[in-house]
Scaffold this motif. Sequence first.
Motif, PDB file in Angstrom:
ATOM      1  N   ALA A 175       0.813  -1.214   0.000  1.00 24.46           N
ATOM      2  CA  ALA A 175       0.000   0.000   0.000  1.00 24.46           C
ATOM      3  C   ALA A 175       0.846   1.263   0.000  1.00 24.46           C
ATOM      4  N   GLY A 176       2.120   1.146   0.402  1.00 24.19           N
ATOM      5  CA  GLY A 176       3.010   2.299   0.409  1.00 24.19           C
ATOM      6  C   GLY A 176       2.733   3.285   1.533  1.00 24.19           C
ATOM      7  N   ASP A 177       2.143   2.816   2.605  1.00 24.31           N
ATOM      8  CA  ASP A 177       1.783   3.708   3.699  1.00 24.31           C
ATOM      9  C   ASP A 177       2.918   3.931   4.698  1.00 24.31           C
ATOM     10  N   GLN A 178       3.980   3.145   4.593  1.00 20.11           N
ATOM     11  CA  GLN A 178       5.002   3.159   5.626  1.00 20.11           C
ATOM     12  C   GLN A 178       5.868   4.418   5.590  1.00 20.11           C
ATOM     13  N   ILE A 179       6.385   4.754   6.769  1.00 17.90           N
ATOM     14  CA  ILE A 179       7.425   5.772   6.888  1.00 17.90           C
ATOM     15  C   ILE A 179       8.616   5.089   7.539  1.00 17.90           C
ATOM     16  N   GLY A 180       9.573   4.688   6.760  1.00 19.11           N
ATOM     17  CA  GLY A 180      10.700   3.928   7.273  1.00 19.11           C
ATOM     18  C   GLY A 180      10.512   2.440   7.015  1.00 19.11           C
ATOM     19  N   LYS A 181      11.180   1.638   7.824  1.00 22.75           N
ATOM     20  CA  LYS A 181      11.249   0.196   7.593  1.00 22.75           C
ATOM     21  C   LYS A 181      10.161  -0.562   8.345  1.00 22.75           C
ATOM     22  N   ILE A 182       9.590  -1.551   7.667  1.00 24.14           N
ATOM     23  CA  ILE A 182       8.645  -2.482   8.262  1.00 24.14           C
ATOM     24  C   ILE A 182       9.443  -3.684   8.735  1.00 24.14           C
ATOM     25  N   VAL A 183       9.321  -4.016  10.007  1.00 18.23           N
ATOM     26  CA  VAL A 183      10.185  -5.027  10.629  1.00 18.23           C
ATOM     27  C   VAL A 183       9.357  -6.206  11.094  1.00 18.23           C
ATOM     28  N   ILE A 184       9.951  -7.393  10.979  1.00 15.43           N
ATOM     29  CA  ILE A 184       9.374  -8.603  11.568  1.00 15.43           C
ATOM     30  C   ILE A 184      10.275  -9.065  12.712  1.00 15.43           C
ATOM     31  N   SER A 185       9.710  -9.135  13.897  1.00 15.92           N
ATOM     32  CA  SER A 185      10.465  -9.561  15.080  1.00 15.92           C
ATOM     33  C   SER A 185      10.240 -11.046  15.314  1.00 15.92           C
ATOM     34  N   MET A 186      11.318 -11.758  15.629  1.00 10.34           N
ATOM     35  CA  MET A 186      11.219 -13.194  15.890  1.00 10.34           C
ATOM     36  C   MET A 186      11.044 -13.494  17.369  1.00 10.34           C
ATOM     37  N   ASP A 187      11.133 -12.491  18.222  1.00 13.28           N
ATOM     38  CA  ASP A 187      10.978 -12.720  19.659  1.00 13.28           C
ATOM     39  C   ASP A 187       9.507 -12.865  20.031  1.00 13.28           C
TER      40      ASP A 187
END
Length: 333
Positions: free
Chosen positions: A321-333
């Motif tokens: 969608a292009g809505d992000q400001i910066g990086k989208i992160v996936i956390s494994m914790d």
Amino acid sequence: MKGLILNDKNPSKIEVREVELPELKDDEVLVEVKAAALNHRDQWCREGRYPNIRNGVVLGSDGAGVVSKVGKNVDSKWLETEVVINSAMNWGEDQKAQSKDFEILGMPSHGTFAQYVIVKADRLHEKPEHFNWEQAGALPLGGLTAYRAVFFHGKVEKGQKVLVTGFGGGVAQYAAQFAIAAGGEVYVSSGHDQKIEVAKKQGAKGGFNYKEEAWTEQAKKETGGFDLVIDSAVGDTWGKLLKVMNPGAKLVFYGATLGNPKELDMRRVFWNQLTIQGSTMGSDADFKEMLAFVQEKQILPVIDKVYKLEEAVEAFDRMKAGDQIGKIVISMD
């Protein structure tokens, strides 16, 4: 282990499932992934728009974690070390351009959207001490691409007027931060006023909404013109970018998300002595220099939102969608 794989039989084209990694080779290490970040290439793989894609491969290029096992030819000093992973593989010996064997982690080889990833030991670098895990996982691909564009090709100088287009995406936000830290007078463009305000808070002098018809006239009036432009869109936007470039200026582009321009005013290019330079991810030397610069200037990646591995579809949809400001992160914790 759990991993996020490409599966074009699934309605979402991706799914989290159990994945078995191959045996560790002598020059490889096993990294327990703490955080990994999305890049546009992950979404393009999901959409079938990337070369050499295949089902069953764990996606993800950006990643950081702890080394939990080393191959027999790897220095044991790496065990239990907190690391970031350089996802650019087989660059080659020529600093000017990548070799024919160049490859990016995460397709066609297993990537970082998993509890563990196997990489060669020479892809490891110690995690910057001022980073948390989400910031470390967000740095590698975007930071390296931006660093090469701004410094190796752009050769940014203190006091130069710099325009970074499409602010909000990962590479663009790094490019803006790097150019600001190097002493450039940085401006950004975006289709969202909110993203421009974020850039100003980071030290940008100003910004322009490219959805406004007269943004180039506004930019020229406000700045007098730009000495360096960093772009990833190309397409028909280039006609306007050429108009805001000073004589002798350089345009560095690291992507072409809008495709090829229908027209390009080559008379303006030669008459104003403009340089158009393509760029990609960088070499191993670029990565080391980028890390040193980030640590010296205490630069912090902008994190848009953090998701769990099980929420990956939602994370991918946000990037699409292009809505992000910066990086989208996936956390494994």
